[in-house]
Motif scaffolding. Structure first.
Motif, short mmCIF file in Angstrom:
data_model
loop_
_atom_site.label_atom_id
_atom_site.label_comp_id
_atom_site.label_asym_id
_atom_site.label_seq_id
_atom_site.Cartn_x
_atom_site.Cartn_y
_atom_site.Cartn_z
N GLY A 293 0.59 25.48 -3.65
CA GLY A 293 1.21 25.81 -2.80
C GLY A 293 2.14 26.90 -3.96
N ALA A 294 3.25 27.35 -3.18
CA ALA A 294 4.82 29.03 -3.81
C ALA A 294 5.12 27.27 -4.60
CB ALA A 294 4.69 28.84 -3.04
N GLN A 295 5.19 26.04 -4.84
CA GLN A 295 5.86 25.01 -5.44
C GLN A 295 5.63 24.70 -6.31
OE1 GLN A 295 9.40 22.71 -3.18
NE2 GLN A 295 7.60 22.96 -1.24
N PRO A 296 6.17 24.63 -7.57
CA PRO A 296 5.51 23.93 -8.86
C PRO A 296 4.53 22.68 -8.29
CG PRO A 296 7.22 25.08 -9.81
CD PRO A 296 7.46 25.31 -7.78
N ARG A 297 3.52 22.37 -8.64
CA ARG A 297 3.07 20.77 -8.55
C ARG A 297 4.20 19.79 -8.96
NH1 ARG A 297 -3.40 21.38 -8.61
NH2 ARG A 297 -3.95 23.37 -7.21
N HIS A 298 4.09 18.89 -8.73
CA HIS A 298 4.29 17.51 -9.31
C HIS A 298 3.98 16.32 -8.58
CE1 HIS A 298 7.98 19.51 -11.33
NE2 HIS A 298 7.49 20.60 -10.39
N PRO A 299 3.06 16.41 -9.24
CA PRO A 299 2.21 15.47 -7.96
C PRO A 299 2.24 13.77 -8.63
CG PRO A 299 0.72 16.15 -9.96
CD PRO A 299 1.55 16.58 -10.25
N ALA A 300 2.87 12.81 -7.88
CA ALA A 300 3.08 11.54 -7.52
C ALA A 300 2.85 10.35 -6.52
CB ALA A 300 4.38 11.37 -7.98
N VAL A 301 1.48 11.14 -5.63
CA VAL A 301 1.29 10.62 -4.14
C VAL A 301 0.44 10.72 -4.05
CG1 VAL A 301 2.51 9.66 -2.05
CG2 VAL A 301 4.42 10.27 -3.20
N LEU A 302 -0.74 9.51 -3.83
CA LEU A 302 -1.77 10.04 -2.75
C LEU A 302 -1.94 11.41 -1.93
CD1 LEU A 302 -4.76 10.04 -3.25
CD2 LEU A 302 -4.89 7.76 -2.31
N ASP A 303 -1.31 10.38 -0.84
CA ASP A 303 -1.14 11.75 0.54
C ASP A 303 0.33 11.35 0.95
OD1 ASP A 303 -1.32 12.34 2.42
OD2 ASP A 303 -2.52 12.11 3.41
N VAL A 304 0.94 12.58 0.67
CA VAL A 304 3.11 12.00 0.79
C VAL A 304 2.95 10.88 2.60
CG1 VAL A 304 5.00 13.17 1.28
CG2 VAL A 304 3.39 13.46 -0.80
N THR A 305 2.16 11.78 3.47
CA THR A 305 2.44 11.64 5.25
C THR A 305 0.78 10.66 5.40
OG1 THR A 305 0.95 14.11 5.53
CG2 THR A 305 3.68 13.05 5.43
N LYS A 306 0.46 10.51 4.64
CA LYS A 306 -1.12 9.80 5.29
C LYS A 306 -1.55 10.45 6.53
CE LYS A 306 0.17 5.35 2.63
NZ LYS A 306 0.04 3.95 2.91
N THR A 307 -1.53 11.49 6.34
CA THR A 307 -2.00 12.16 7.55
C THR A 307 -3.29 13.08 7.24
OG1 THR A 307 -0.15 13.52 7.61
CG2 THR A 307 0.32 11.61 8.99
N ASN A 308 -3.63 13.25 5.91
CA ASN A 308 -4.20 15.01 5.88
C ASN A 308 -5.32 13.98 5.24
OD1 ASN A 308 -2.51 17.02 6.01
ND2 ASN A 308 -0.90 15.71 5.35
N TYR A 309 -5.58 13.39 4.18
CA TYR A 309 -6.57 13.01 3.64
C TYR A 309 -6.99 11.27 2.91
CZ TYR A 309 -4.07 14.16 -0.26
OH TYR A 309 -2.75 14.33 -1.22
N TYR A 310 -5.20 10.82 3.57
CA TYR A 310 -6.44 8.72 3.05
C TYR A 310 -4.83 8.27 4.18
CZ TYR A 310 -6.00 4.54 0.72
OH TYR A 310 -5.23 3.64 0.51
N ASN A 311 -5.63 7.42 4.75
CA ASN A 311 -5.27 6.22 5.15
C ASN A 311 -5.74 5.32 6.11
OD1 ASN A 311 -3.36 4.94 7.58
ND2 ASN A 311 -2.24 6.83 8.28
N PRO A 312 -5.17 4.22 5.40
CA PRO A 312 -6.29 2.45 6.05
C PRO A 312 -6.14 2.35 7.13
CG PRO A 312 -4.85 2.14 3.70
CD PRO A 312 -4.71 3.41 4.56
N ALA A 313 -5.25 3.23 7.94
CA ALA A 313 -5.67 2.94 9.41
C ALA A 313 -6.43 4.02 9.66
CB ALA A 313 -4.00 2.70 9.83
N GLY A 314 -7.41 5.09 9.48
CA GLY A 314 -8.28 5.38 9.58
C GLY A 314 -6.76 7.02 10.24
N LEU A 315 -7.91 8.45 10.26
CA LEU A 315 -7.10 9.59 10.37
C LEU A 315 -8.78 10.04 11.82
CD1 LEU A 315 -7.07 11.08 6.46
CD2 LEU A 315 -5.17 10.50 8.50
N PRO A 316 -8.00 11.40 11.98
CA PRO A 316 -8.77 11.59 13.08
C PRO A 316 -9.99 12.31 12.99
CG PRO A 316 -6.40 12.97 13.45
CD PRO A 316 -6.34 12.20 12.31
N ALA A 317 -10.90 12.34 13.83
CA ALA A 317 -12.64 12.12 13.58
C ALA A 317 -12.73 13.64 13.13
CB ALA A 317 -13.20 12.25 14.97
N GLY A 318 -13.22 13.87 12.16
CA GLY A 318 -13.50 15.41 11.67
C GLY A 318 -12.39 15.77 10.18
N VAL A 319 -11.90 14.89 9.79
CA VAL A 319 -10.79 15.18 8.69
C VAL A 319 -11.46 13.87 7.31
CG1 VAL A 319 -8.57 14.62 8.29
CG2 VAL A 319 -8.68 15.42 10.35
#
Length: 330
Positions: A293-319
């Motif tokens: 995005g517009a801000q400089p990348r500073h990767p440090a966390v796999l999925d900050v909110t655990k709602t987009n692509y990594y959550n051991p408890a599951g994500l919505p169908a289709g994600v």
């Protein structure tokens, strides 16, 4: 005295990541046997020849061994002998062909690829790629409670394949954003593709506009992700200005995060249905691995909110959820 009739052994065990322990078996006269896991001084040893058996130690799916460790050590009465077991990541000789797979499960094959006129820096055999792989694998483990990506291995070591393609660096660079497509076509045609295997390629050549690129199925079909080690050559911050991890346990830097990022694109991450989806990435937090995005990348966390692509408890169908992927293993 009896003590005068015995000797001692100073055994140094080094080179393993913090949290890992050595596995050394010492056997000697009179049926003596002892398992040693760390540096120690062993006293009261009967004089004679002792055999050292060094067993491999595994960390994030990568084996450590100590090929330079002595096979035997002589203990003399009244003296202290010494021996050193220096563990290092297990490596294999260069191979231009895929070795027999240790598993049929889904995995990533690491490749070191040069254009026809590229300088061979031996990154596949001098330890560089082993260090960088270990760094990003350990980062994944730190984010997932110990899980990491499954790699194509042979006899406990990454099966890194070397290839030199037929086209020059100039010709490849002229393809612009289609360099990755050309790399995939050439490598697949040469037989480097196999079922359930994704190719993560360290390409020691250029790219006009980026340091990494990958397929993004199903919208952008393919099996190859690339790190362009000489990309952005004319920019203020060329890809080559970034160092590889200095040790297997070093914190990941730019090149490690590029590899970790492109590896997930090959799984179809980030799904368009993800809450913070933005053009194959997420746009909500520059510390997320898959941010763009517009801000400089500073990767440090796999999925900050655990709602987009990594959550051991599951994500919505289709994600697509890395936590449920067959490419992620304990």
């Amino acid at each position: 005295s009896d003590l005068d009739a015995t000797g001692s052994l100073s055994l140094t065990v080094s080179g393993l990541p913090s949290g890992s322990v050595g596995s050394v078996q010492l056997t000697g006269p009179g049926g003596y046997t002892k398992a040693v896991s760390a540096t120690a001084v062993l006293s009261g040893l009967t004089a004679g020849t002792y055999t050292l058996t060094v067993n491999r130690v595994t960390d994030v799916g990568l084996d450590y061994d100590a090929p330079a460790a002595p096979a035997t050590v002589n203990v003399t009465a009244g003296a202290q002998a010494s021996a050193a077991v220096a563990y290092a990541l297990r490596s294999l000789p260069r191979s231009t062909a895929n070795r027999a797979d240790e598993t049929a499960s889904p995995k990533y094959r690491i490749m070191y690829v040069l254009p026809s006129d590229g300088t061979d820096r031996n990154l596949d055999t001098d330890g560089t790629l082993l260090r960088t792989i270990s760094s990003w694998e350990r980062w994944y483990a730190s984010q997932t409670g110990g899980k990491h990506l499954r790699l194509d291995t042979s006899d406990g070591a990454p099966d890194i394949t070397f290839a030199r393609i037929a086209r020059t660096d100039a010709v490849m660079t002229s393809y612009g954003d289609f360099i990755r497509d050309s790399l995939e076509k050439q490598l697949v045609s040469a037989g480097y593709s196999s079922p359930n295997t994704l190719l993560l390629v360290y390409y020691d050549g250029g790219h006009q506009s980026r340091c990494g690129s990958a397929a993004w199925p199903p919208a952008l079909p393919g099996v190859l992700g690339a790190i362009f080690l000489k990309g952005l050559a004319t920019s203020a911050f060329p890809c080559a200005s970034n160092p590889f991890a200095a040790s297997p346990t070093a914190a990941p830097g730019y090149l490690e995060f590029i590899a970790a990022h492109e590896a997930l694109h090959l799984l179809g991450i980030v799904s368009p249905g993800a809450p913070n989806y933005s053009n194959q990435h997420v746009g909500n937090d520059p510390t997320a691995l898959m941010y763009a995005g517009a801000q400089p990348r500073h990767p440090a966390v796999l999925d900050v909110t655990k709602t987009n692509y990594y959550n051991p408890a599951g994500l919505p169908a289709g994600v697509i959820n890395l936590a449920a992927s067959a490419y992620l293993v304990p």
